[in-house]
Enzyme design. Structure first.
Site, PDB file in Angstrom:
ATOM      1  N   HIS A 267       0.879  -1.193   0.000  1.00  0.00           N
ATOM      2  CA  HIS A 267       0.000   0.000   0.000  1.00  0.00           C
ATOM      3  C   HIS A 267       0.907   1.230   0.000  1.00  0.00           C
ATOM      4  CE1 HIS A 267      -3.447   2.408   0.596  1.00  0.00           C
ATOM      5  NE2 HIS A 267      -3.783   2.120   1.831  1.00  0.00           N
ATOM      6  N   HIS A 306      -2.491  -2.360  -9.902  1.00  0.00           N
ATOM      7  CA  HIS A 306      -3.422  -1.759  -8.965  1.00  0.00           C
ATOM      8  C   HIS A 306      -4.684  -2.592  -8.946  1.00  0.00           C
ATOM      9  CE1 HIS A 306      -5.789   1.297  -6.911  1.00  0.00           C
ATOM     10  NE2 HIS A 306      -4.624   1.806  -6.552  1.00  0.00           N
ATOM     11  N   ASP A 362       2.750   5.318  -7.134  1.00  0.00           N
ATOM     12  CA  ASP A 362       4.008   5.203  -6.393  1.00  0.00           C
ATOM     13  C   ASP A 362       5.231   5.038  -7.274  1.00  0.00           C
ATOM     14  OD1 ASP A 362       3.029   5.428  -3.795  1.00  0.00           O
ATOM     15  OD2 ASP A 362       2.223   3.406  -3.926  1.00  0.00           O
TER      16      ASP A 362
HETATM   17  N1  CMC Z   1       4.639  -7.096 -10.626  1.00  0.00           N
HETATM   18  C1  CMC Z   1       4.516  -8.303 -11.217  1.00  0.00           C
HETATM   19  N2  CMC Z   1       3.359  -8.975 -11.305  1.00  0.00           N
HETATM   20  C2  CMC Z   1       2.284  -8.415 -10.761  1.00  0.00           C
HETATM   21  C3  CMC Z   1       2.333  -7.150 -10.120  1.00  0.00           C
HETATM   22  C4  CMC Z   1       3.571  -6.499 -10.069  1.00  0.00           C
HETATM   23  N3  CMC Z   1       3.691  -5.319  -9.507  1.00  0.00           N
HETATM   24  N4  CMC Z   1       1.108  -6.850  -9.667  1.00  0.00           N
HETATM   25  C5  CMC Z   1       0.315  -7.864 -10.002  1.00  0.00           C
HETATM   26  N5  CMC Z   1       1.022  -8.808 -10.663  1.00  0.00           N
HETATM   27  C6  CMC Z   1       0.511 -10.041 -11.254  1.00  0.00           C
HETATM   28  C7  CMC Z   1       0.218 -11.099 -10.174  1.00  0.00           C
HETATM   29  O1  CMC Z   1       1.323 -11.920  -9.967  1.00  0.00           O
HETATM   30  C8  CMC Z   1      -0.942 -11.828 -10.805  1.00  0.00           C
HETATM   31  O2  CMC Z   1      -0.439 -12.666 -11.798  1.00  0.00           O
HETATM   32  P1  CMC Z   1      -1.104 -14.120 -12.040  1.00  0.00           P
HETATM   33  O3  CMC Z   1      -2.495 -13.837 -12.516  1.00  0.00           O
HETATM   34  O4  CMC Z   1      -0.237 -14.775 -13.038  1.00  0.00           O
HETATM   35  O5  CMC Z   1      -1.081 -14.813 -10.697  1.00  0.00           O
HETATM   36  C9  CMC Z   1      -1.736 -10.735 -11.510  1.00  0.00           C
HETATM   37  O6  CMC Z   1      -0.767  -9.723 -11.826  1.00  0.00           O
HETATM   38  C10 CMC Z   1      -2.839 -10.120 -10.657  1.00  0.00           C
HETATM   39  O7  CMC Z   1      -2.247  -9.688  -9.452  1.00  0.00           O
HETATM   40  P2  CMC Z   1      -2.974  -9.682  -8.054  1.00  0.00           P
HETATM   41  O8  CMC Z   1      -1.946  -9.826  -6.985  1.00  0.00           O
HETATM   42  O9  CMC Z   1      -4.103 -10.659  -8.065  1.00  0.00           O
HETATM   43  O10 CMC Z   1      -3.561  -8.212  -8.067  1.00  0.00           O
HETATM   44  P3  CMC Z   1      -4.124  -7.429  -6.806  1.00  0.00           P
HETATM   45  O11 CMC Z   1      -5.225  -6.582  -7.300  1.00  0.00           O
HETATM   46  O12 CMC Z   1      -4.392  -8.360  -5.677  1.00  0.00           O
HETATM   47  O13 CMC Z   1      -2.861  -6.544  -6.377  1.00  0.00           O
HETATM   48  C11 CMC Z   1      -1.384  -4.784  -6.001  1.00  0.00           C
HETATM   49  C12 CMC Z   1      -2.774  -5.178  -6.513  1.00  0.00           C
HETATM   50  C13 CMC Z   1      -1.246  -3.258  -6.037  1.00  0.00           C
HETATM   51  C14 CMC Z   1      -1.244  -5.237  -4.519  1.00  0.00           C
HETATM   52  C15 CMC Z   1      -0.308  -5.458  -6.860  1.00  0.00           C
HETATM   53  O14 CMC Z   1      -0.446  -5.054  -8.205  1.00  0.00           O
HETATM   54  C16 CMC Z   1       1.113  -5.202  -6.347  1.00  0.00           C
HETATM   55  O15 CMC Z   1       1.584  -5.937  -5.474  1.00  0.00           O
HETATM   56  N6  CMC Z   1       1.808  -4.156  -6.912  1.00  0.00           N
HETATM   57  C17 CMC Z   1       3.103  -3.810  -6.414  1.00  0.00           C
HETATM   58  C18 CMC Z   1       2.969  -3.001  -5.159  1.00  0.00           C
HETATM   59  C19 CMC Z   1       2.486  -1.601  -5.438  1.00  0.00           C
HETATM   60  O16 CMC Z   1       2.983  -0.927  -6.327  1.00  0.00           O
HETATM   61  N7  CMC Z   1       1.525  -1.139  -4.619  1.00  0.00           N
HETATM   62  C20 CMC Z   1       1.022   0.225  -4.704  1.00  0.00           C
HETATM   63  C21 CMC Z   1      -0.391   0.278  -5.086  1.00  0.00           C
HETATM   64  S1  CMC Z   1      -0.906   1.927  -5.520  1.00  0.00           S
HETATM   65  C22 CMC Z   1      -0.824   2.836  -4.076  1.00  0.00           C
HETATM   66  C23 CMC Z   1      -1.845   2.459  -3.093  1.00  0.00           C
HETATM   67  O17 CMC Z   1      -3.048   2.513  -3.424  1.00  0.00           O
HETATM   68  O18 CMC Z   1      -1.451   2.156  -1.977  1.00  0.00           O
END
Ligand code: CMC
Length: 428
Positions: A267, A306, A362
């Protein structure tokens, strides 16, 4: 066309007609779906709230597919262009842009509350010299509840208003004090002649000069970053604020919990993680290898992806423009080249394209903060300052919503069925 949903339960052949409002059905309407009369009834199973609206809100609108973000109906691009943080905070908190008299009054109120009780300083002094400023910040916000016991009167409109002003005014002071503590410098008192962001820079960076004069470009850049971070509807920390607040605890305690949620690397801790990632990658040549490792599941590309945005985060677009202005003043952040190359490759790569992973807020904000002289440890704190406006607005909306009660999700129990206690000597 009827605004209803007909469900057939194939276990019983019975049909149920559920009303649809705003594209949703009420989860409680499913409870009537039963096979036998004395069973609990149907629930939905939605880990991580992927498809569950937990409230009706009039504060922030996001269209994740189109990359739209609006506060109270005003597009983020227009606010970033024309507004300032205190005005935007007023909008988020009270629903309308202030007229000139309201803005003057609001600015004066906030300015009058920027000082911290002397004991807060002593409280912060108790932290180790290398304490993470976000750990200090969230503890100090929680500690404020002991200074303002009147904050427990959460259904008293004037008390809520007073705590709102106190919180908006004091979070920059807490943040600055936490920072000065970690670098062993004396605390700087607020300067009420400066703007909200200018005064924050003063409390962070003032040395021996009689008067701190913030650089206007950096002051404005920080203010715009604050506007961009002021609210983001039902994200993890806002959900924490509402959830904790639903127990009717005071807003300082609830906000400490929200700040704790923001601290996590998925986050608000993400921009800190981005900087660490860019530093680790070290040079452009290492970018393809890093992308390969991410695609193999060895870590994530921080600052990408996201839960809601499945296109370019509109905040990231604005931040990229601010970065250019800031770098003209501070010189280019050497990590920028690596970030640009990561973005270029990721936006062409099928792994990221097919998963709709784009830069989020970010990805570039950390580079700006670093160029402005903020240590990486301060990034989550810089996020918490403006988000305080969103947290309070969402908390207030929750409290005044007659449909809201203490938050208490259900579970699907998957543990052992009833069994008899086994005495210690008989256990294997
Ligand atoms: N790098 C590589 N792969 C990713 C990433 C990433 N940053 N984000 C998602 N994926 C992949 C994930 O592995 C999954 O792949 P598969 O379908 O093959 O298993 C797919 O994309 C969907 O990901 P998810 O984890 O189900 O997506 P989510 O909606 O649960 O996660 C997130 C959202 C923001 C937690 C995630 O994208 C992430 O960890 N990003 C990196 C951390 C980040 O930048 N966070 C800041 C968010 S914006 C500021 C805020 O609002 O706080």
């Amino acid at each position: 066309m009827a605004d209803t949903l007909t469900i057939t339960d194939n276990r019983t052949g019975r049909q149920y007609e559920l009303p649809i409002q705003d594209g949703t059905i009420r989860a409680m309407d499913l409870r009537q779906i039963k096979v036998v009369p004395d069973e609990f009834g149907m629930m939905t199973y939605d880990p991580a709230f992927m498809n569950t609206a937990a409230c009706r809100s009039a504060i922030t609108y996001i269209d994740g597919d189109k990359g739209i973000l609006m506060y109270r109906g005003y597009p983020i691009e227009e606010l970033a262009e024309h507004s300032d943080f205190l005005e935007t905070a007023f909008l988020i908190l009270f629903g309308e842009l202030p007229n000139p008299a309201q803005l003057d009054g609001w600015t004066r109120e906030v300015t009058l509350h920027t000082m911290l009780h002397e004991n807060i300083k002593k409280f912060l002094e108790g932290f180790r010299y290398d304490a993470h400023p976000m750990g200090m910040f969230l503890s100090a916000v929680g500690a404020l509840s002991t200074f303002y016991p009147d904050a427990k009167n959460i259904f008293d409109v004037s008390s809520r208003r007073l705590q709102t002003v106190r919180l908006i005014a004091k979070v920059p002071s807490l943040a600055a004090y936490a920072y000065r503590h970690t670098i062993g410098r004396p605390y700087v008192l607020p300067d009420n002649e400066l703007s909200f962001s200018g005064n924050f820079l003063n409390m962070l960076f003032k040395m021996t000069e009689p008067r701190y004069n913030p650089h206007p470009v950096l002051e404005r850049a920080l203010d715009v970053l604050f506007i961009l971070h002021a609210d983001h509807e039902q994200n993890c920390s806002t959900h924490a604020m509402r959830g904790i607040g639903s127990s009717h605890v005071d807003p300082y305690s609830a906000l400490a919990g929200a700040a704790a949620a923001l601290y996590g690397p998925l986050h608000g801790g993400a921009n800190e993680a981005v900087l660490r990632m860019l530093t680790e990658i070290g040079s452009i040549q290492n970018v393809p290898g890093f992308i390969k490792r991410v695609k193999n599941g060895e870590g994530r590309l921080m600052g990408f992806g996201h839960r809601v945005y499945k296109s370019y985060d509109p905040r990231a677009k604005i931040i990229k423009r601010i970065a250019d202005l800031v770098f003209e003043v501070t010189g280019k952040n050497p990590l920028l080249e690596i970030a640009l190359e990561l973005e270029r490759i990721a936006l062409e790569d099928d792994y990221f394209v097919s998963r709709k992973l784009y830069p989020n807020v970010d990805f570039y904000s950390g580079l700006i903060y670093q160029a402005m002289g903020f240590p990486v440890d301060m990034f989550a704190v810089l996020f918490a300052i403006p988000r305080t406006a969103g947290w309070i607005a969402q908390w207030e909306e929750m409290l005044t919503d007659s449909e809201q009660k203490i938050a208490r999700p259900r579970q699907v129990y998957i543990g052992s069925p009833r069994r008899a206690y086994v005495s210690r000597d008989k256990r294997k």
